[in-house]
Design an enzyme around this catalytic site. Sequence first.
Site, PDB file in Angstrom:
ATOM      1  N   HIS A  19       0.835  -1.101   0.144  1.00  0.00           N
ATOM      2  CA  HIS A  19      -0.019   0.018  -0.112  1.00  0.00           C
ATOM      3  C   HIS A  19       0.856   1.232   0.037  1.00  0.00           C
ATOM      4  O   HIS A  19       1.898   1.227   0.698  1.00  0.00           O
ATOM      5  CB  HIS A  19      -1.008  -0.141   1.179  1.00  0.00           C
TER       6      HIS A  19
ATOM      7  N   SER B 159      -6.050   4.784   8.756  1.00  0.00           N
ATOM      8  CA  SER B 159      -6.783   4.371   7.460  1.00  0.00           C
ATOM      9  C   SER B 159      -6.194   3.218   6.757  1.00  0.00           C
ATOM     10  O   SER B 159      -6.764   2.256   6.466  1.00  0.00           O
ATOM     11  CB  SER B 159      -6.936   5.752   6.517  1.00  0.00           C
TER      12      SER B 159
HETATM   13  N1  URA Z   1      -4.185   5.753   1.797  1.00  0.00           N
HETATM   14  C1  URA Z   1      -4.880   5.401   2.552  1.00  0.00           C
HETATM   15  O1  URA Z   1      -5.771   4.426   2.376  1.00  0.00           O
HETATM   16  N2  URA Z   1      -5.319   6.343   3.402  1.00  0.00           N
HETATM   17  C2  URA Z   1      -4.850   7.470   3.722  1.00  0.00           C
HETATM   18  O2  URA Z   1      -5.151   8.070   4.666  1.00  0.00           O
HETATM   19  C3  URA Z   1      -3.769   7.894   2.815  1.00  0.00           C
HETATM   20  C4  URA Z   1      -3.322   6.904   1.960  1.00  0.00           C
END
Ligand code: URA
Length: 442
Positions: A82, A183
């Site tokens: 991610h 998040s």
């Molecule tokens: N990616 C996410 O999933 N959340 C964020 O706050 C920033 C990048």
Amino acid sequence: MIVPRLIERKRDGGRLEPREIRELVLAYAADRIPDYQMAALLMAIYFEGLDREEMNALMEAMLESGDRLDLARLPLPRIDKHSTGGVGDKTSLILAPLIASLGVAVPMMSGRGLGHTGGTLDKLESIPGFRTHLSLAETEKQVARIGCAMLSQTDEIVPADRKLYALRDATATVEVIPLIAASIMSKKISESLTGLVLDVKRGSGSFLPKLDDELKLAQAMIDLGARHECPVVALLTAMDRPLGEACGNALEVAEAIDVLKGGGPPDLIEVTMALGAEMLILATVAASREGAREMMDDAIASGRAMIKFEEIILAQGGDAGVTGDPSQLPRAKHSRELQAKRAGVVQRVDPREIGYGVIALGGGRRNMEDTVDPSVGFVIPVKPGGRVEKGQTLGVVYARSEKDIELGISILEKAITIGESAVSGLPLVSHRVTAREVEDLA
Ligand code: URA
């Protein structure tokens, strides 16, 4: 619970108890707290932050708002990657099929465009028919069958992140460590991974332009992973210029397809391969970066990575014909090149100007209800430090109208500057962070 009193306490620098955070988040996910109160709380957190316990409570409450994927029965390592958010960053589109084609399960839950950065879901949805809204059962079945699913948060999986993410995007409350960390990690922990690789962006186009904050963000996410038995490795990568050449949803899918065919811009390949190597090593499928690189090169050269991408597209209702013929992707009606008015050295290609430029052309959201035009954006072949001649193409604008073309050209003119001095950008991959250490790779 009296919400204004909690907002007031955080606004004044106080601490929220984990049970208060849990109650707040679950009530918000269930539509029992209005957006305006949650927006005020997010702004208070933006200014006052959260300590590690508060951050963990926030992440756990977001997780608890939905169910988790049940993938532990799979006889494969389960690894995801991610990014903290970038411009032109299409590495997920390449890595999901590439790594899945090498015998690793990749359950990949991504986000939409956030602030000036693009989102993997918006990019994928530029493929005609592609569905990112998968049920829990569908996702589990698809990962078991083809080793990969690329999906959004839903009412079933981290619904609290889905709502908070959209609200943060619309209320300028994105750029703060605990909200980014909670998040990202709520999505990733819900995937029941055996390992996670994070791409923490560095520089002017990242959410946190200071190195110290980027390292703190990496360490906060590694800590959240450790509390939930998910080993995390983070690479810090350059976002002081867009990654690759294409910026805009369908344009980025086309560039990702190019990389899966063995082409693509060198900077995009280098960052993708560095992240992919960490994924394969975490999966214990490769023993070294060199070994991992050979495996990935082979998966691309043999066409296996592309076949996996086609399987994913087909499984999610999309038209896999786009891989053979990317001109089937949505195409803007109008395009125009910007040429250099003088020879010189490119001093900067400002990623924020470009990211907000894509939004201005209609390729991103200004508010929560906006729809996205997948066809618009920029292709920028020049990089800071590169020499250009008078008349050389600096960038191409893709837009819906001639008026937007003018707008796009003015954005490119502002974003790209040419001068005389030698310039060197940030190293593409500068640090590797684990629970044990921070390695300086540059
Ligand atoms: N990616 C996410 O999933 N959340 C964020 O706050 C920033 C990048």
